[in-house]
Each structure stands twice: as structure tokens, then as C-alpha cells.
Design a protein around this motif. Sequence first.
Motif, mmCIF file in Angstrom:
data_model
loop_
_atom_site.group_PDB
_atom_site.id
_atom_site.type_symbol
_atom_site.label_atom_id
_atom_site.label_comp_id
_atom_site.label_asym_id
_atom_site.label_seq_id
_atom_site.Cartn_x
_atom_site.Cartn_y
_atom_site.Cartn_z
ATOM 1 N N ALA A 234 -22.450 -6.466 57.690
ATOM 2 C CA ALA A 234 -21.504 -6.676 56.151
ATOM 3 C C ALA A 234 -21.014 -5.232 56.058
ATOM 4 N N PRO A 235 -19.716 -5.230 55.765
ATOM 5 C CA PRO A 235 -18.852 -6.210 55.511
ATOM 6 C C PRO A 235 -18.416 -7.150 56.761
ATOM 7 N N VAL A 236 -17.559 -8.197 56.416
ATOM 8 C CA VAL A 236 -17.122 -8.704 57.636
ATOM 9 C C VAL A 236 -15.559 -8.493 57.490
ATOM 10 N N PRO A 237 -14.920 -7.712 58.527
ATOM 11 C CA PRO A 237 -13.602 -7.302 58.527
ATOM 12 C C PRO A 237 -12.592 -8.316 58.443
ATOM 13 N N PHE A 238 -12.895 -9.604 58.784
ATOM 14 C CA PHE A 238 -11.794 -10.451 58.806
ATOM 15 C C PHE A 238 -11.842 -11.254 57.429
ATOM 16 N N VAL A 239 -12.814 -10.863 56.444
ATOM 17 C CA VAL A 239 -12.688 -11.343 55.093
ATOM 18 C C VAL A 239 -11.923 -10.506 54.125
ATOM 19 N N ASP A 240 -10.720 -10.214 54.113
ATOM 20 C CA ASP A 240 -10.159 -9.425 53.287
ATOM 21 C C ASP A 240 -10.113 -9.773 51.636
ATOM 22 N N LYS A 241 -9.639 -9.027 51.112
ATOM 23 C CA LYS A 241 -9.422 -9.144 49.490
ATOM 24 C C LYS A 241 -8.957 -10.406 49.059
ATOM 25 N N HIS A 242 -7.759 -10.683 49.681
ATOM 26 C CA HIS A 242 -6.958 -11.994 49.344
ATOM 27 C C HIS A 242 -7.808 -13.271 49.725
ATOM 28 N N LEU A 243 -8.758 -13.212 50.880
ATOM 29 C CA LEU A 243 -9.628 -14.172 51.298
ATOM 30 C C LEU A 243 -10.947 -14.157 50.264
ATOM 31 N N MET A 244 -11.210 -13.044 49.923
ATOM 32 C CA MET A 244 -12.373 -13.062 48.877
ATOM 33 C C MET A 244 -11.970 -13.678 47.536
ATOM 34 N N GLY A 245 -10.829 -13.482 47.113
ATOM 35 C CA GLY A 245 -10.103 -13.700 45.931
ATOM 36 C C GLY A 245 -10.083 -15.476 45.979
ATOM 37 N N GLN A 246 -9.710 -15.957 47.170
ATOM 38 C CA GLN A 246 -9.516 -17.328 47.389
ATOM 39 C C GLN A 246 -10.958 -18.054 47.122
ATOM 40 N N ILE A 247 -11.817 -17.434 47.701
ATOM 41 C CA ILE A 247 -13.260 -17.666 47.750
ATOM 42 C C ILE A 247 -13.979 -17.796 46.543
ATOM 43 N N GLN A 248 -13.510 -16.841 45.524
ATOM 44 C CA GLN A 248 -13.714 -16.769 44.203
ATOM 45 C C GLN A 248 -13.273 -17.716 43.424
ATOM 46 N N LYS A 249 -11.923 -18.044 43.330
ATOM 47 C CA LYS A 249 -11.152 -18.972 42.790
ATOM 48 C C LYS A 249 -11.720 -20.623 43.094
ATOM 49 N N PHE A 410 -42.506 -4.293 70.414
ATOM 50 C CA PHE A 410 -43.779 -4.825 70.772
ATOM 51 C C PHE A 410 -43.652 -5.527 71.980
ATOM 52 N N LYS A 411 -44.694 -5.705 72.557
ATOM 53 C CA LYS A 411 -44.444 -6.596 73.845
ATOM 54 C C LYS A 411 -43.935 -7.751 73.928
ATOM 55 N N ASN A 412 -42.908 -8.215 74.695
ATOM 56 C CA ASN A 412 -42.300 -9.458 75.045
ATOM 57 C C ASN A 412 -41.623 -9.634 73.684
ATOM 58 N N MET A 413 -41.034 -8.717 72.851
ATOM 59 C CA MET A 413 -40.118 -9.093 71.684
ATOM 60 C C MET A 413 -38.883 -9.645 72.344
ATOM 61 N N GLN A 414 -38.005 -10.568 71.446
ATOM 62 C CA GLN A 414 -36.638 -10.756 71.988
ATOM 63 C C GLN A 414 -35.832 -10.490 70.867
ATOM 64 N N TYR A 415 -34.451 -10.172 70.965
ATOM 65 C CA TYR A 415 -33.639 -10.026 70.102
ATOM 66 C C TYR A 415 -32.136 -10.169 70.621
ATOM 67 N N ARG A 416 -31.202 -10.361 69.820
ATOM 68 C CA ARG A 416 -29.821 -10.604 70.604
ATOM 69 C C ARG A 416 -29.353 -9.152 70.497
ATOM 70 N N LYS A 417 -28.529 -9.142 71.794
ATOM 71 C CA LYS A 417 -27.744 -7.707 71.878
ATOM 72 C C LYS A 417 -26.313 -7.640 71.418
ATOM 73 N N ASP A 418 -25.994 -8.791 70.881
ATOM 74 C CA ASP A 418 -24.658 -8.808 70.455
ATOM 75 C C ASP A 418 -24.272 -8.779 68.749
ATOM 76 N N ILE A 419 -25.302 -8.405 68.097
ATOM 77 C CA ILE A 419 -24.964 -8.522 66.661
ATOM 78 C C ILE A 419 -24.009 -7.689 66.261
ATOM 79 N N GLY A 420 -22.967 -8.219 65.464
ATOM 80 C CA GLY A 420 -21.576 -7.553 65.114
ATOM 81 C C GLY A 420 -20.742 -7.691 66.042
ATOM 82 N N ALA A 421 -21.029 -8.279 67.073
ATOM 83 C CA ALA A 421 -19.883 -8.197 68.332
ATOM 84 C C ALA A 421 -18.555 -9.164 67.597
ATOM 85 N N LYS A 422 -18.861 -10.049 67.026
ATOM 86 C CA LYS A 422 -17.614 -11.338 66.465
ATOM 87 C C LYS A 422 -16.851 -10.595 65.704
ATOM 88 N N ALA A 423 -17.378 -9.461 64.973
ATOM 89 C CA ALA A 423 -16.447 -8.754 64.189
ATOM 90 C C ALA A 423 -15.260 -7.859 64.787
#
Length: 423
Positions: A234-249, A410-423
Amino acid sequence: MKILIIGSGGREHALGWKLCQSPKVEKIYFAPGNAGTAMIGDNLPIKATEIDKLSDFAEKNKIGLTVVGPENPLSLGIVDLFESKGLKIFGPTKSAARLESSKAWSSQFMNKYHIPQPKSFVFHSYKKAHDFIDEISRPQSIVIKASGLALGKGVILPASKKEALTAIKTMMVDKQFGEAGREIVIQEKLTGPEVSVMAMTDGKTIIPLLPAQDHKRICDNDRGPNTGGMGAYAPVPFVDKHLMGQIQKTILEPTIVGMKKEGCPYKGILYAGLMLTEDGPKVLEYNARFGDPETQPLMMLLQTDLLKLFLSVVNGTLEKQKIEFLQEAAVCVVLAAAGYPGKYAKGETIYGLDKKTYPPAFVFQAGAVGQNGQTVVSGGRVLGVTAKGKDLKSAIKNGYSSIGKKGVYFKNMQYRKDIGAKA
Ligand code: AMP
Ligand code: GLY
């Protein structure tokens, strides 16, 4: 004030961590909590669904505020129970929580109040659902959802007619999700980026928090099965003020107005899972609570006193509040046990937690418990490594540099390497 937080995930650790910064908070109890919450409060041996025991505890121990993390106690009516005893609790009542606990109800609600959602049809009868799917020429264009709570596993995007028919049989006849699949919703499949918008509401005023983005699939590039959420930012760069306003309304405000008209005013956190389509934002799902992991980056950025916000919701005075966030970005990378979201291994030792924090990162714990002086894996999503930075790029760097042999692992942990990449 003494606080009781219900739940045992990274979300609850993050809420507790933030509440610890409120000067009026004396002590926090967690039910049942995890190894991380044990470091900032007292864990109680009471399950989140044991609502009678929870209310007895709150009464006897003069708890000033109870905060509900997960959805199950809400759908069991924990808020109604606490309120009937005059106990303060943050969350929606059982009938208001139907926005999450019944996708059939919420879909009909959105239709009634003209809240944008995918075209949706509710079925109670297996035969009618079967006939409906039989007549569809492109089964790839629909989504099938069990109406009730199914731990995020009740949504099927079929690739063929055969798969669609199997899905409704599994839900409605074989009762894979129990009562949750008695009713189903069949929806038009939409495309577009997804965002999670959480908003705080006392039933009259609704104030959105920062938009966040979850990563539901287990593997990088959104491949593999769905999970509870492998990371968020957070925040999500492609959700701008205008879009947040639309979501609110078009979404948040009509939801609150509609719920009041239905006789079940909504208070607590309203979570709208949205898809941003060419025709504007549409609701894929509501949740009646904070999202996990989205709450972890949000708590790291929140500047306003969280206790004050919770109390203003409970007391119906949210109108007087402002919610402020740091002008920075935050990311949470979930470290999961080997095998998750399927059957996973428990008991691995977690290393690096003794360093406590890796400023500006913090490790929120979820499926982790204390055992013989060590912290070991006890759940699918184990840790949420959460970091902030002046922008998303530096938050991502700060998060990932705290994972591994130099940080937490910890041993054998798995996690994504691309968190945030879509932003
Ligand atoms: P839900 O639990 O309803 O949010 O669904 C889980 C996931 O399924 C969502 O995060 C989407 O990725 C996908 N999904 C749900 N409904 C739709 C839809 N109508 N169109 C496309 N994808 C969907
Ligand atoms: N992260 C999605 C949820 O909490 O349901």
C-alpha cells in the motif's frame, strides 16, 4: 484500557502492535494469539469461535474494548452477544456481517442498491444451476462461488463445462463446504487489476484507508492455487484520488446507506475486494473485517491513534475523526510453510526472530508458536515480513533484505519474489 484482540494471524499481531503505540492502552490480551502476540501481550487459551467464553472473559476482566480479527466469530454473532452485555466491541453484528458470510445475500443487496458488481445469479437448486450452466456457450466466462464462508476456497473459475458442472455438484450435492455451498452464486467473469479498499465506518460516516493490493496465488506472476494472501502493499499507485472518490461514491457510501435501510447498520471495517474494469470499479466480494495480509502494511503506515479510531466507531463519533497515513509506502511478504496452501509441514524452527526487528522492517507472526524456548512453524502462513520505505521500490528492498540467512528464515519456507511488482 484493557484490550482483547480475537484471532491468531499476522493481522492480529499487526493490530496489537499498532495499539501498543496508543498511550491509553494498558494491556492487550489475544485469543488465541501466536508467538508474536505473546511478546506484546497475554495469549489466552480460548478459540476465536468460543464466543461465550470470550464474553465471560471480557466481563470478568473489565476489558474496555474487544477487537474482532477473523470472520467466523462475526458470523456467529459475537458482536450481538457482547453488546447485549454492554461490552464494547469493534465489528459488525451478525446480520450486518452477512455482507461477507452470504455471497447470495450480498449479491442481492448490491443489485437492490445499484452497487456495481459482475452480473450475478443466485441458485438454491442444483437442478436449476445445472440447467443454467448447460445452456452457456462459454463456461470460461463464468465464476462459481459457494455462498457461505469457505476460507477463500469456495471460488471456482472453470476452464470447461465439465469443470463447471463438477464444481456445482461438489458444492451443492457433495457438500464439500458444508452448508456454505447449499446456495451458490454464478457470476460473469470480469478482467482487470484487483484492489482491496478497506474503510472504517460507524454506520453513518465511512472513511477509506489506503488502497492496498493482495497477491492471492501461491506462485510468482499469479500462478498456482489461491491462498489466503501471499503478500500485499500500500498505497496502490494506480488508484488515484479521482478513482478513490469514485469508489467512495459508487460503492462505499451506497453500501452504508443500504445497510441502514435494510435495518442492519454496518460498523467496523468494510472491506471491498474490487476489480477495476473498463466500466469502472466493481465489487467481487465484501469482507466484514480487516484483510490479511493487507492490514500489515496499512498498520505500518497508519499515523492516527488506532484506539481512538476504534472507540469513535464503537461510540458513533467517527465524523469527528481524520485518518492519517505516512506519505510513504509499505510492503508485506508472507513466508509460508512448505506445502501450503495444501497440506503443510509444521514444527520447523524459525531463525532470526531474536533480532526482533530489522528497521524499517518488522516481522509480524502468524502460524508461529513457542515451543521449548524456540519459535516453530504451526500454520500455513507463518510470518509477514513488513517494511516501509520512502517509496514502494525502497519498501520492497527493505522487506526482501530482511528475509534469508541474514534476516529471518526457516527450512523449506516458500515466498513470492514479486510482491509489489504489479505496481
Ligand atoms: P472472492 O473470494 O470472491 O474475492 O474471489 C477470489 C478471487 O477470484 C478474486 O480475488 C478474483 O481473482 C477471482 N474472482 C472472483 N470473482 C470474479 C469475477 N467475477 N471475475 C473474475 N475474477 C473473479
Ligand atoms: N487478503 C484477503 C482477505 O483477507 O480475505
